[in-house]
Design a protein around this motif. Structure first.
Motif, PDB file in Angstrom:
ATOM      1  N   GLU A 185      18.601  12.968  -8.975  1.00 32.44           N
ATOM      2  CA  GLU A 185      18.567  14.351  -8.455  1.00 32.44           C
ATOM      3  C   GLU A 185      18.835  14.353  -6.954  1.00 32.44           C
ATOM      4  O   GLU A 185      19.645  15.146  -6.465  1.00 32.44           O
ATOM      5  CB  GLU A 185      17.211  14.996  -8.755  1.00 32.44           C
ATOM      6  N   LEU A 189      22.485  13.597  -6.435  1.00 33.71           N
ATOM      7  CA  LEU A 189      23.374  14.693  -6.803  1.00 33.71           C
ATOM      8  C   LEU A 189      23.221  15.889  -5.871  1.00 33.71           C
ATOM      9  O   LEU A 189      24.190  16.603  -5.599  1.00 33.71           O
ATOM     10  CB  LEU A 189      23.118  15.113  -8.256  1.00 33.71           C
ATOM     11  N   MET A 190      21.963  16.082  -5.398  1.00 26.36           N
ATOM     12  CA  MET A 190      21.753  17.192  -4.453  1.00 26.36           C
ATOM     13  C   MET A 190      22.564  16.935  -3.190  1.00 26.36           C
ATOM     14  O   MET A 190      23.212  17.831  -2.666  1.00 26.36           O
ATOM     15  CB  MET A 190      20.271  17.357  -4.140  1.00 26.36           C
ATOM     16  N   ASP A 191      22.557  15.684  -2.743  1.00 26.52           N
ATOM     17  CA  ASP A 191      23.360  15.316  -1.572  1.00 26.52           C
ATOM     18  C   ASP A 191      24.843  15.550  -1.834  1.00 26.52           C
ATOM     19  O   ASP A 191      25.557  16.149  -1.033  1.00 26.52           O
ATOM     20  CB  ASP A 191      23.161  13.836  -1.229  1.00 26.52           C
ATOM     21  N   GLU A 192      25.250  15.039  -3.008  1.00 30.74           N
ATOM     22  CA  GLU A 192      26.665  15.070  -3.351  1.00 30.74           C
ATOM     23  C   GLU A 192      27.193  16.498  -3.433  1.00 30.74           C
ATOM     24  O   GLU A 192      28.261  16.808  -2.929  1.00 30.74           O
ATOM     25  CB  GLU A 192      26.848  14.365  -4.705  1.00 30.74           C
ATOM     26  N   HIS A 193      26.388  17.339  -4.113  1.00 32.77           N
ATOM     27  CA  HIS A 193      26.829  18.725  -4.323  1.00 32.77           C
ATOM     28  C   HIS A 193      26.287  19.655  -3.253  1.00 32.77           C
ATOM     29  O   HIS A 193      26.486  20.866  -3.338  1.00 32.77           O
ATOM     30  CB  HIS A 193      26.401  19.207  -5.706  1.00 32.77           C
ATOM     31  N   GLU A 194      25.575  19.077  -2.318  1.00 33.47           N
ATOM     32  CA  GLU A 194      25.029  19.838  -1.196  1.00 33.47           C
ATOM     33  C   GLU A 194      24.264  21.064  -1.659  1.00 33.47           C
ATOM     34  O   GLU A 194      24.565  22.184  -1.292  1.00 33.47           O
ATOM     35  CB  GLU A 194      26.170  20.230  -0.234  1.00 33.47           C
ATOM     36  N   VAL A 195      23.327  20.800  -2.581  1.00 32.32           N
ATOM     37  CA  VAL A 195      22.434  21.903  -2.977  1.00 32.32           C
ATOM     38  C   VAL A 195      21.024  21.528  -2.562  1.00 32.32           C
ATOM     39  O   VAL A 195      20.724  20.364  -2.272  1.00 32.32           O
ATOM     40  CB  VAL A 195      22.501  22.180  -4.494  1.00 32.32           C
ATOM     41  N   ILE A 214      21.585  21.854  -9.213  1.00 29.30           N
ATOM     42  CA  ILE A 214      22.616  20.806  -9.347  1.00 29.30           C
ATOM     43  C   ILE A 214      23.609  21.221 -10.424  1.00 29.30           C
ATOM     44  O   ILE A 214      23.213  21.482 -11.565  1.00 29.30           O
ATOM     45  CB  ILE A 214      21.970  19.456  -9.733  1.00 29.30           C
ATOM     46  N   PRO A 215      24.876  21.262 -10.074  1.00 29.08           N
ATOM     47  CA  PRO A 215      25.870  21.697 -11.057  1.00 29.08           C
ATOM     48  C   PRO A 215      26.399  20.536 -11.904  1.00 29.08           C
ATOM     49  O   PRO A 215      27.570  20.522 -12.245  1.00 29.08           O
ATOM     50  CB  PRO A 215      26.969  22.271 -10.166  1.00 29.08           C
ATOM     51  N   ALA A 216      25.565  19.533 -12.144  1.00 27.01           N
ATOM     52  CA  ALA A 216      26.014  18.401 -12.956  1.00 27.01           C
ATOM     53  C   ALA A 216      24.888  18.011 -13.904  1.00 27.01           C
ATOM     54  O   ALA A 216      23.748  18.420 -13.737  1.00 27.01           O
ATOM     55  CB  ALA A 216      26.377  17.209 -12.072  1.00 27.01           C
ATOM     56  N   ASN A 249      28.898  18.344 -18.412  1.00 26.80           N
ATOM     57  CA  ASN A 249      27.801  18.923 -17.658  1.00 26.80           C
ATOM     58  C   ASN A 249      26.681  19.380 -18.587  1.00 26.80           C
ATOM     59  O   ASN A 249      26.154  20.485 -18.465  1.00 26.80           O
ATOM     60  CB  ASN A 249      28.344  20.097 -16.838  1.00 26.80           C
TER      61      ASN A 249
END
Lengths: 467, 478, 238
Positions: free
Chosen positions: A301, A304-310, A316-318, A407
């Motif tokens: 998480e 992915l938060m870093d990756e998708h900048e959420v 998280i959109p994944a 997804n």
């Protein structure tokens, strides 16, 4: 000269009613065992193909569900058997017939046929191989033990040698004489076996089998030559035919029944098999060393938060589940495979120790080579189990990857189209070369026995007492 | 007279070292086999005890957690006897997640014969869904080792003991006949039958004494916990099986001119009875009554599981039709535990005929072997030895039946609890169905062996009688 | 002591012994001469009860061998061409066993050594293994057995063949000694010289028939070899 001697020996044997009976019985046992083995092979293969097909159908029609549920629904790999196992069942009764392939589990095959068999099987099973390994050598011993000792007892040895026949010629003639009635036994059996392979085994299998069959014939011929030479040596050295017989029967008994047990005991003492509990605990320890599920999810998480900048996990959109499952499968499989490989390696070490033990009993080398070439040994089993494991990991990860790609969450479902993307399990058994390389040491020990006897036989015959 | 012969034959066996050699070899074989057996049985015992201990610990742990949870709830003033979700306090925890681990502990004489114990799962977990094998002691045994077989006392007595007998007795009187010594002896006022009987008795006493001492020592090393009766029966089987081979040796001796011929005939008999006939019986049984491959079973199980899963709701409806007393919940309120119960029952029902076919075929095979076993004393002796060591077929079948019974009790106890959905209280832990396996007593084992052993005694007596009649004929001497 | 009455034995249509009548008194030494296959050994077998007669009876001490096989054996001692003994035991141990079998288990070592001494076996050989014995030494054990079991009749089958002349002479002396004690001796032999030397009566056997008997002065004066050859040749011609 040699042929004349051989012919005389063979004639003498063929005129002996007891010999005809013995050869007849061994021949019937050999053919009967082969037919029973063939029927068994054919039955099991039919059942396997039906089962594999049915399982594919079950997989395809499992209905709509989450990818990971499907990975737990799993699929089965059923172990194919090779046509030559009709000759030599090897360890087939003691290895499982099917692998259940599901997520997070690296398993050996389950359902060992021996578990369903009666206690009598432990007294030994009649196969063409066991006939060739136990009964034919005994027959050879009974034919050859008196070759020199018997003639010496009767006084005919003096007479023959006084005629100026070279000892080597005499010995060679005797060996051929013992071997030629054996041909009566082996040739028809071989022709029958090859015919059965060509005519009855499915397409492709003759090509696969014939090379191996030739190897098998080679191994047994070398073994029989060893037994014949040994019998001649003992017969030349023994003080009477009675001593020769007792010594050779003792050798047969020791190498057939006692040495194999002692050698496998020793192999296990040197390379102990872990107990099931120790094995389970070490696998557990390996798995516990991996990040726990919640840690893994938290780490993914964050990533992915870093990756998708959420900012929040919910955003998280994944597929967090997909990633977690994929990575967990990868790590867990590494651990589990390592342990399975260690166990396989342990068996391999035990096998090597057993091969060294064949120095005490050529039969051990023959046993290992025979089942190895026939494809009924542990190595072939392992090869299959490893192939099943490859397949398992690949398909489980295809499903996990699909969760990532789509997804998908836990309640996402897919249908038959997805199931069809997973190819059916298709197993190709290894080549004859692979099988032989596996038993290089056995081959070496067998050749050692043959070479040693080739060296010793002429000496024993040269130094033989005539009276 | 007999006493003179006995004393003298003993002296003869001592004089040429035969007695010492035979006793030495026999005791060494027994010693090694005993060592192998004890090691194996100890390992087995340790693994099974670990399984049992780990299970007890886990259950105690869960129970402790529940006790603490309840204490917390009481502190908060919550009611305890309420409906619960799946979790620590749900009956599913014990009924399905943990189940009951049961172990088939080795019998007192198990170090004597490994038997089938290296193949039969002897640690099981019984849950609502059925029973699954846990890794037994030998479950990781190298398959090649399983194929080759164990060097245990059963092997020594079934395979090697007859050879020792034959080596000692193959020229009983034939060797003296061949040298002419027998004429010297029979010129004295003694009958050939007395002489032969004396010779057989001395050899029997020598071998039997070794068997008693050797196995007795092994028994003492195992601690002899209650194995005395079985040990005596073991010796009885040794005596009867050995008696057969002695009678056979005397029979052959009374019919051959030369000891070499006798030796060959006996070697062939050994090969036939110990090696060929058992292997033949085995192959005939599995060809005539082939047990279907487990692959078929797997497929059937898969099909039913798949169907039951896809029709979860339908399965539940069906289940309620069959069990109206439990239909207290609406189908849409059913939780995972209830669905599992319904599904398992449906699968079990569908699989019952397949399992029955397996069981029937196995029983036919077993029956076939029980009757054909009379063709080979080695088969009879092996079965008797395995029964005595509690590592044979019968005890395991009884164990399996008891496991089945526990499964039934387990379901009867937990199904209502699942459907009531009430909390599983700490006191309930004591009320779950217990596993009681009434092990075979020594008398039970004796009853099983009585038929085969009697047959063996009769055959031996017949052989002995024919040999006796031949020995009374003078044609043997002149 | 030994008596054959119309003793007949046939093996598969060949007559081994044909209506043999013979009576040997205590103290007599009867030499049974004849070629191989004449029926000498069969006669001895009949007295030992090792084979059953077709008709007639063999009696030892007045007892029918067939009726009382064990009792008659108590009276007999038997010395074949090659006295077979247990190789791994000493002469003394062998003697102890055989005398015990004969029902005399009351002898101590000294008694048995006494018998061996009387039979002429040197004391140092008593405790040696029989496998080291010469043929003559084995025969002495056989004689010692006859002495020990107090045999009333002695059956000898080619006892002197293969013995060197001095051993053979020694053996004759032993026989004479036994004869003086009143033992009846039946000796089947090829050795005409030895027969003439030791026997009190001689019978010539051919094809199961007793063709000629010689005794007393007739025997002392006869050219045994000439008579033997004459009968055998005659039989061949006939």
């Amino acid at each position: 000269m040699v042929l004349r001697i051989a012919r005389k020996e063979a004639t003498e044997m063929l005129r002996d009613g007891r010999f005809r009976w013995a050869v007849g019985i061994v021949f019937i046992l050999l053919v009967g065992a082969f037919l029973a083995g063939w029927k068994h092979y054919a039955d099991v293969e039919t059942q396997r193909m039906a089962a594999q097909e049915a399982d594919r159908e079950i997989w395809l029609t499992q209905g709509e569900k989450n990818q990971h549920s499907a990975a737990h629904f799993g699929t089965y790999a059923f172990k194919p058997t090779m046509p030559l196992t009709a000759l030599d069942q090897g360890v087939l009764p003691y290895t499982g017939v099917s692998v259940f392939m599901e997520a997070h589990s690296v398993k050996d095959a389950a359902f060992r046929p021996a578990e369903d068999a009666t206690t009598v099987q432990r007294l030994g099973s009649l196969t063409a191989a066991s006939t060739l390994q136990l009964l034919v050598p005994l027959l050879l011993i009974l034919l050859a033990f008196s070759a020199f000792a018997g003639e010496r007892d009767q006084g005919t040895l003096r007479q023959i040698l006084s005629l100026g026949v070279p000892r080597s010629t005499l010995a060679f003639g005797k060996a051929l004489g013992v071997a030629s009635p054996l041909m009566l036994l082996i040739l028809p059996a071989t022709v029958l076996g090859v015919a059965a392979l060509v005519l009855l085994a499915g397409p492709g299998s003759p090509m696969w089998s014939l090379g191996r069959a030739a190897l098998l014939v080679g191994v047994y011929v070398v073994y029989f030559v060893i037994i014949i030479m040994l019998s001649l040596v003992v017969s030349a050295r023994a003080s009477s035919s009675r001593t020769a017989l007792v010594a050779l029967l003792g050798f047969w008994l020791l190498t057939s029944f006692i040495v194999p047990r002692l050698v496998t005991d020793a192999a296990e003492a040197i390379h102990p098999t872990p107990t099931s509990i120790a094995f389970r605990d070490s696998v557990r320890a390996g798995l516990t060393a991996l990040p726990s599920w919640s840690d893994r999810v938290a780490e993914i998480e964050t990533r992915l938060m870093d990756e998708h900048e959420v900012e929040s996990p919910e955003a998280i959109p994944a597929s967090v589940a997909g990633y977690a499952l994929f990575e967990a499968e990868r790590d867990e499989t590494d651990v589990r495979r390592a342990h399975m490989a260690a166990l396989g390696h342990r068996y391999e070490q035990q096998k090597t120790a057993t091969e060294f033990g064949a120095v005490l009993s050529p039969l051990l080398a023959v046993q290992l080579l025979s089942m190895g070439v026939a494809g009924s040994d542990y190595a072939h089993h392992r090869h299959f189990a490893d192939a099943a494991e490859e397949y398992r990991y690949d398909y489980v990860q295809v499903l996990n990857q699909d969760m990532i790609d789509q997804n998908a969450g836990w309640d996402f479902t897919v249908d038959r189209a997805m199931w069809e993307q997973i190819p059916p399990f298709d197993y190709t058994s290894p080549t004859a070369g692979w099988a032989t390389r596996h038993y290089g040491l056995s081959l070496l020990v067998l050749v050692f026995w043959a070479a040693m006897l080739l060296f010793v036989t002429p000496i024993a015959i040269r130094q033989m007492n005539v009276a | 007279m007999l006493k003179t012969i006995l004393r003298f034959e003993a002296k003869l066996l001592r004089a040429d070292g035969t007695a010492l050699l035979t006793a030495g070899v026999f005791l060494a074989l027994i010693g090694y086999a005993g060592y192998v057996g004890i090691q194996y049985a100890d390992e087995q015992q340790a693994v099974l005890e670990t399984h049992a201990a780990q299970y007890a610990e886990r259950i105690a742990g869960i129970r402790q957690e529940v006790v603490e949870m309840e204490a917390e709830m009481i502190r908060k003033g919550e009611a305890l006897d309420t409906k619960v979700e799946l979790g620590r306090r749900h009956p599913y925890m014990v009924g399905s997640a943990q189940g009951r681990v049961i172990t088939l502990m080795p019998g007192p004489l198990s170090p004597f014969a490994v038997g089938q114990s290296d193949l039969q799962p002897n640690a099981l977990r019984v849950t609502m869904g059925g029973s699954q094998a846990l890794g037994g002691a030998a479950s990781l045994e190298n398959p090649f080792k399983l194929l080759v077989g164990h060097f245990d006392l059963a092997f020594v007595f079934v395979f090697l003991f007859p050879l020792l007998i034959l080596a000692l007795t193959f020229g009983l009187t034939a060797s003296e006949r061949e040298t002419g010594l027998l004429r010297m002896v029979l010129a004295q006022p003694v009958r050939l039958t007395t002489l032969a009987a004396g010779k057989v008795m001395v050899r029997a006493v020598l071998l039997f004494a070794c068997a008693v001492l050797g196995t007795g020592a092994v028994l003492l090393m195992t601690g002899a916990n209650g194995g005395g009766g079985r040990w005596l029966l073991w010796l009885l089987v040794v005596f009867i099986y050995g008696g057969f081979w002695m009678a056979l040796a005397a029979f052959v001796d009374s019919r051959v001119q030369r000891p070499v011929t006798g030796g060959l005939v006996l070697a062939v008999c050994w090969l036939a009875f110990v090696v060929v006939i058992p292997a033949l019986i085995n192959v005939v049984a599995s060809t005539l009554y082939p047990v279907p491959s487990r692959m078929e079973y797997v497929t059937a199980m898969r099909t039913e599981t798949s169907v039951a899963q896809q029709q979860g709701a339908a399965s539940l409806a069906q289940f309620f039709d069959d069990h109206p007393e439990l239909a207290s919940v609406e189908a849409d309120e059913a939780d995972y535990a209830m669905l599992r119960v319904a599904r398992d029952e449906r699968i079990a029902e569908a699989l019952a005929p397949v399992e029955a076919r397996f069981a029937a075929q196995k029983a036919r095979q077993q029956q076939f072997i029980r009757s054909l076993g009379y063709l080979s004393p080695a088969v009879l002796a092996q079965q008797a030895f395995l029964d005595l060591a509690d590592t044979g077929h019968a005890r395991y079948a009884a164990f399996t039946a008891t496991v089945e019974a526990l499964h039934t009790d387990w379901k009867a106890y937990f199904v209502p609890k699942y459907f009531a959905g009430l909390a599983f209280r700490p006191s309930d832990y004591d009320a779950v169905p217990a596993f009681t396996f009434s092990d075979f007593s020594t008398v039970d084992v004796l009853k099983r062996m009585a038929g085969p052993l009697t047959a063996l005694v009769l055959i031996s007596a017949l052989l002995g009688m024919v040999a006796y009649r031949r020995y009374t004929r003078t044609t043997l001497i002149a | 002591m030994l008596e054959a009455i119309d003793l007949t034995k046939t093996y598969d249509n060949t007559v081994a012994v044909d209506r043999l009548n013979l009576k040997i008194q205590p103290g007599e030494v009867y030499g049974l001469l004849g070629p191989n296959g004449a029926g000498k050994t069969t006669t001895i077998n009949l007295f030992l009860g090792f084979t059953e007669p077709n008709t007639g009876t063999a009696k030892v001490g007045g007892l029918d061998v067939q009726v009382a096989p064990l009792e008659t054996k108590r009276l007999l001692a038997y010395i074949p061409e090659q006295v077979m003994l247990y190789q791994n035991l000493s002469g003394l141990e062998n003697l102890a066993y055989f005398t015990a079998l004969a029902g005399h288990d009351h002898y101590g070592d000294t008694d048995l050594r006494g018998f061996l001494g009387q039979a002429g076996l040197q004391a140092e050989a008593h405790t040696r293994r029989v496998s080291t014995y010469s043929k003559g030494m084995r025969q002495k054990v056989g004689i010692a057995l006859a002495l020990a079991k107090e045999a009333k009749a002695l059956l000898l089958d080619e006892p002197t063949s293969g013995l060197d002349p001095s051993a053979s002479f020694e053996f004759s002396e032993l026989l004479r000694g036994l004869s003086k004690r009143g033992v009846a001796v039946l000796m089947a032999t090829h050795d005409l010289f030895r027969a003439k030397d030791v026997a009190t009566r001689v019978g010539l056997m051919h094809s199961g028939h007793l063709v000629r008997e010689l005794s007393g002065d007739e025997l002392r004066d006869a050219d045994l070899q000439a008579i033997y050859l004459e009968h055998m040749r005659g039989a061949v011609l006939a």
